[in-house]
Design an enzyme around this catalytic site. Sequence first.
Site, mmCIF file in Angstrom:
data_model
loop_
_atom_site.group_PDB
_atom_site.id
_atom_site.type_symbol
_atom_site.label_atom_id
_atom_site.label_comp_id
_atom_site.label_asym_id
_atom_site.label_seq_id
_atom_site.Cartn_x
_atom_site.Cartn_y
_atom_site.Cartn_z
ATOM 1 N N HIS A 99 0.831 -1.205 0.000
ATOM 2 C CA HIS A 99 0.000 0.000 0.000
ATOM 3 C C HIS A 99 0.866 1.256 0.000
ATOM 4 C CE1 HIS A 99 -3.306 2.726 1.209
ATOM 5 N NE2 HIS A 99 -2.384 3.289 1.986
ATOM 6 N N GLU A 100 1.890 1.277 0.840
ATOM 7 C CA GLU A 100 2.761 2.452 0.900
ATOM 8 C C GLU A 100 3.541 2.626 -0.400
ATOM 9 O OE1 GLU A 100 2.235 4.548 3.061
ATOM 10 O OE2 GLU A 100 1.052 3.292 4.405
ATOM 11 N N HIS A 103 1.592 4.522 -2.875
ATOM 12 C CA HIS A 103 1.724 5.982 -2.810
ATOM 13 C C HIS A 103 2.966 6.459 -3.562
ATOM 14 C CE1 HIS A 103 -1.655 6.627 -0.266
ATOM 15 N NE2 HIS A 103 -1.156 6.007 0.782
ATOM 16 N N HIS A 107 3.040 9.008 -6.702
ATOM 17 C CA HIS A 107 3.927 10.168 -6.764
ATOM 18 C C HIS A 107 4.725 10.170 -8.059
ATOM 19 C CE1 HIS A 107 7.417 12.622 -4.815
ATOM 20 N NE2 HIS A 107 6.601 13.404 -5.499
#
Length: 238
Positions: A99-100, A103, A107
């Site tokens: 999940h991280e 991100h 980006h």
Amino acid sequence: MMFDPLYMGILLVTMVLSLGVSGLVKVRFNAGQKVKITSGLTGAEVAKAILMDAGITDVQVLQHQGFLSDHYNPMNKTLNLSPEVYNGRSASAAGVAAHEVGHAIQHAQDYFPMWLRSTIVPVANIGSSLGPMIVIIGIALMGAGKAIGHDVAVVGVLLFAAMTLFTLVTVPVEFDASRRAKKILARLDIVAQGREYNTVSGVLLAAGLTYVAAAIGSILQLLYWAYRAGLIGGRSDD
């Protein structure tokens, strides 16, 4: 005003929602820690594998202290994973790590909602702390017969609205990161279909609901301050 029954009711609803979803996250995360993934990768290894697959070479994967303190920092391009995730070889660790990384991929791809959220942050921070105070000052001025009081209250509402917008934009950002995570975990065979995949989905859904709860709480408070400022439901100057 802070002891207004309506406001206290909103705070109570917000608190119940927050505690409920936070409890759900902990329950599902702890349960997911007992589900070992067949690939045997740690959360850190999962993150690095997905970053490599996405062609992202400028993001560092670091261990960060704090239970479920995992986050991606776009300012210095670091993926900060809690010890349970960084070293874990479970469905929970794999899901949170992926999940991280989601991100980080957002980006790298200039995902618009993430860009918008980052742009709103400075005003949202001001709005969350000063917005209600400015509304109260405006109401006090109105009560004293000062015409400018209404304009001051409106400014406070608008500032708090920036905070609400931030919470609303965060919801699709978080759910998109989870969608990317589940898709990549399955494609790279990091987690097996069935129990492992379903556990990851459950953990990430629970985590996503925390942002939904935050958005609901912020909307309720925004409506309250707009009401107190006389923008909806008639003016309340007392």
